[in-house]
Scaffold this motif. Structure first.
Motif, PDB file in Angstrom:
ATOM      1  N   LYS A   1      -9.512  13.508   0.659  1.00 35.68           N
ATOM      2  CA  LYS A   1      -9.355  12.420  -0.299  1.00 35.68           C
ATOM      3  C   LYS A   1      -8.190  12.013  -0.640  1.00 35.68           C
ATOM      4  O   LYS A   1      -7.730  11.205  -1.424  1.00 35.68           O
ATOM      5  CB  LYS A   1     -10.146  12.744  -1.515  1.00 35.68           C
ATOM      6  CG  LYS A   1     -11.763  12.999  -1.343  1.00 35.68           C
ATOM      7  CD  LYS A   1     -12.490  12.999  -2.573  1.00 35.68           C
ATOM      8  CE  LYS A   1     -13.963  13.428  -2.148  1.00 35.68           C
ATOM      9  NZ  LYS A   1     -14.687  13.534  -3.396  1.00 35.68           N
TER      10      LYS A   1
ATOM     11  N   LYS B   1      -6.153   8.531  -1.440  1.00 37.09           N
ATOM     12  CA  LYS B   1      -6.196   7.708  -0.629  1.00 37.09           C
ATOM     13  C   LYS B   1      -7.261   6.537  -0.799  1.00 37.09           C
ATOM     14  O   LYS B   1      -8.094   6.230   0.032  1.00 37.09           O
ATOM     15  CB  LYS B   1      -6.240   7.939   0.802  1.00 37.09           C
ATOM     16  CG  LYS B   1      -7.585   8.917   1.189  1.00 37.09           C
ATOM     17  CD  LYS B   1      -7.533   9.177   2.644  1.00 37.09           C
ATOM     18  CE  LYS B   1      -8.746   9.960   3.145  1.00 37.09           C
ATOM     19  NZ  LYS B   1      -8.620  10.442   4.630  1.00 37.09           N
TER      20      LYS B   1
ATOM     21  N   THR C   1       0.942  -1.343  -0.035  1.00 34.66           N
ATOM     22  CA  THR C   1       0.046   0.151  -0.091  1.00 34.66           C
ATOM     23  C   THR C   1       0.850   1.281  -0.027  1.00 34.66           C
ATOM     24  O   THR C   1       0.594   2.411  -0.853  1.00 34.66           O
ATOM     25  CB  THR C   1      -0.986   0.082   1.298  1.00 34.66           C
ATOM     26  OG1 THR C   1      -1.722  -1.363   0.997  1.00 34.66           O
ATOM     27  CG2 THR C   1      -2.000   1.196   1.017  1.00 34.66           C
TER      28      THR C   1
ATOM     29  N   SER D   1      -0.434   5.630   8.758  1.00 28.98           N
ATOM     30  CA  SER D   1      -0.434   7.057   9.785  1.00 28.98           C
ATOM     31  C   SER D   1       0.125   6.914  11.130  1.00 28.98           C
ATOM     32  O   SER D   1       0.703   7.690  11.670  1.00 28.98           O
ATOM     33  CB  SER D   1      -1.944   7.646   9.875  1.00 28.98           C
ATOM     34  OG  SER D   1      -1.839   9.011  10.357  1.00 28.98           O
TER      35      SER D   1
ATOM     36  N   TYR E   1      -7.432   3.242  -0.922  1.00 28.93           N
ATOM     37  CA  TYR E   1      -6.956   1.935  -0.267  1.00 28.93           C
ATOM     38  C   TYR E   1      -7.521   2.005   0.812  1.00 28.93           C
ATOM     39  O   TYR E   1      -8.317   2.515   1.747  1.00 28.93           O
ATOM     40  CB  TYR E   1      -5.436   2.137   0.022  1.00 28.93           C
ATOM     41  CG  TYR E   1      -4.680   2.243  -1.417  1.00 28.93           C
ATOM     42  CD1 TYR E   1      -4.325   1.545  -2.201  1.00 28.93           C
ATOM     43  CD2 TYR E   1      -4.290   3.452  -1.735  1.00 28.93           C
ATOM     44  CE1 TYR E   1      -3.626   1.483  -3.471  1.00 28.93           C
ATOM     45  CE2 TYR E   1      -3.639   3.706  -2.957  1.00 28.93           C
ATOM     46  CZ  TYR E   1      -3.424   2.856  -3.720  1.00 28.93           C
ATOM     47  OH  TYR E   1      -2.586   3.126  -4.928  1.00 28.93           O
ATOM     48  N   ASP E   2      -7.394   0.462   1.459  1.00 37.36           N
ATOM     49  CA  ASP E   2      -8.063   0.011   2.862  1.00 37.36           C
ATOM     50  C   ASP E   2      -7.768   1.116   3.856  1.00 37.36           C
ATOM     51  O   ASP E   2      -6.511   1.383   4.047  1.00 37.36           O
ATOM     52  CB  ASP E   2      -7.572  -1.339   3.130  1.00 37.36           C
ATOM     53  CG  ASP E   2      -8.034  -1.883   4.500  1.00 37.36           C
ATOM     54  OD1 ASP E   2      -9.218  -2.322   4.505  1.00 37.36           O
ATOM     55  OD2 ASP E   2      -7.251  -2.065   5.378  1.00 37.36           O
ATOM     56  N   TYR E   3      -8.929   1.408   4.491  1.00 35.98           N
ATOM     57  CA  TYR E   3      -8.711   2.742   5.449  1.00 35.98           C
ATOM     58  C   TYR E   3      -7.990   1.891   6.698  1.00 35.98           C
ATOM     59  O   TYR E   3      -7.096   2.653   7.478  1.00 35.98           O
ATOM     60  CB  TYR E   3     -10.016   3.114   5.911  1.00 35.98           C
ATOM     61  CG  TYR E   3     -10.422   4.200   4.850  1.00 35.98           C
ATOM     62  CD1 TYR E   3      -9.871   5.327   4.646  1.00 35.98           C
ATOM     63  CD2 TYR E   3     -11.796   3.807   4.101  1.00 35.98           C
ATOM     64  CE1 TYR E   3     -10.175   6.327   3.820  1.00 35.98           C
ATOM     65  CE2 TYR E   3     -12.298   4.573   3.216  1.00 35.98           C
ATOM     66  CZ  TYR E   3     -11.454   6.151   3.008  1.00 35.98           C
ATOM     67  OH  TYR E   3     -11.769   6.820   2.067  1.00 35.98           O
TER      68      TYR E   3
ATOM     69  N   ARG F   1     -11.491  13.808   6.731  1.00 30.55           N
ATOM     70  CA  ARG F   1     -12.408  13.605   5.232  1.00 30.55           C
ATOM     71  C   ARG F   1     -11.730  13.786   4.141  1.00 30.55           C
ATOM     72  O   ARG F   1     -12.251  14.021   3.011  1.00 30.55           O
ATOM     73  CB  ARG F   1     -13.581  14.349   5.496  1.00 30.55           C
ATOM     74  CG  ARG F   1     -14.457  13.869   7.019  1.00 30.55           C
ATOM     75  CD  ARG F   1     -15.640  14.841   6.898  1.00 30.55           C
ATOM     76  NE  ARG F   1     -16.513  14.579   5.703  1.00 30.55           N
ATOM     77  CZ  ARG F   1     -17.545  13.540   5.423  1.00 30.55           C
ATOM     78  NH1 ARG F   1     -17.929  12.981   6.634  1.00 30.55           N
ATOM     79  NH2 ARG F   1     -18.692  13.681   4.628  1.00 30.55           N
TER      80      ARG F   1
ATOM     81  N   LEU G   1      -4.331   2.125   5.935  1.00 28.79           N
ATOM     82  CA  LEU G   1      -4.051   3.813   5.879  1.00 28.79           C
ATOM     83  C   LEU G   1      -3.945   4.144   7.342  1.00 28.79           C
ATOM     84  O   LEU G   1      -2.716   4.987   7.629  1.00 28.79           O
ATOM     85  CB  LEU G   1      -4.905   4.628   5.025  1.00 28.79           C
ATOM     86  CG  LEU G   1      -5.162   4.207   3.538  1.00 28.79           C
ATOM     87  CD1 LEU G   1      -6.295   5.104   3.003  1.00 28.79           C
ATOM     88  CD2 LEU G   1      -3.839   4.611   2.940  1.00 28.79           C
ATOM     89  N   ASN G   2      -4.760   3.788   8.056  1.00 27.26           N
ATOM     90  CA  ASN G   2      -4.595   4.061   9.647  1.00 27.26           C
ATOM     91  C   ASN G   2      -3.268   3.666  10.397  1.00 27.26           C
ATOM     92  O   ASN G   2      -2.644   4.400  11.083  1.00 27.26           O
ATOM     93  CB  ASN G   2      -5.777   3.691  10.537  1.00 27.26           C
ATOM     94  CG  ASN G   2      -6.787   4.444  10.056  1.00 27.26           C
ATOM     95  OD1 ASN G   2      -7.058   5.785   9.693  1.00 27.26           O
ATOM     96  ND2 ASN G   2      -8.193   3.919  10.150  1.00 27.26           N
TER      97      ASN G   2
ATOM     98  N   GLY H   1      -3.360  11.021   6.806  1.00 18.55           N
ATOM     99  CA  GLY H   1      -4.267  10.906   5.999  1.00 18.55           C
ATOM    100  C   GLY H   1      -5.705  11.164   6.796  1.00 18.55           C
ATOM    101  O   GLY H   1      -6.627  10.470   6.652  1.00 18.55           O
ATOM    102  N   SER H   2      -5.638  12.040   7.963  1.00 19.47           N
ATOM    103  CA  SER H   2      -6.575  12.119   8.770  1.00 19.47           C
ATOM    104  C   SER H   2      -7.772  12.814   8.235  1.00 19.47           C
ATOM    105  O   SER H   2      -7.655  13.790   7.154  1.00 19.47           O
ATOM    106  CB  SER H   2      -6.309  12.710   9.959  1.00 19.47           C
ATOM    107  OG  SER H   2      -5.611  14.125   9.651  1.00 19.47           O
TER     108      SER H   2
END
Length: 80
Positions: free
Chosen positions: A56, A33, A10, A44, A35-37, A54, A40-41, A51-52
């Motif tokens: 995109k 972003k 990712t 981060s 990709y799978d949240y 809302r 991503l979290n 990627g905090s």
């Protein structure tokens, strides 16, 4: 192993599809972003991307750019 590989791939895809953007006096690396949240979290939380909210897109922290480049080398892939 699978989760680690998912995170690595990712990050690599985010970097591969990134662009440079001027933010005030700085140049930042950004990527969409889509990709799978959960992944991503995790990236981060590790301080590699921001990627905090809302938004995109995500911003790469310098260590995220370096880690993405290191992963491309790890897998024997060359990028320009």
């Amino acid at each position: 192993m699978r989760d680690e590989l998912n995170e690595e791939l990712t990050l690599m895809l985010l970097y591969l599809n990134s662009w440079q953007e001027k933010l005030g006096d700085f140049q930042v690396t950004r990527s969409w972003k889509g990709y799978d949240y959960a992944t991503l979290n995790l990236l981060s939380e590790k301080g590699l991307i921001d990627g905090s909210g809302r938004k995109k897109s995500v911003y790469f922290y310098p260590q995220g750019v370096e880690e993405a480049k290191r992963l491309f080398e790890k897998y024997g892939l060359k990028i320009d």
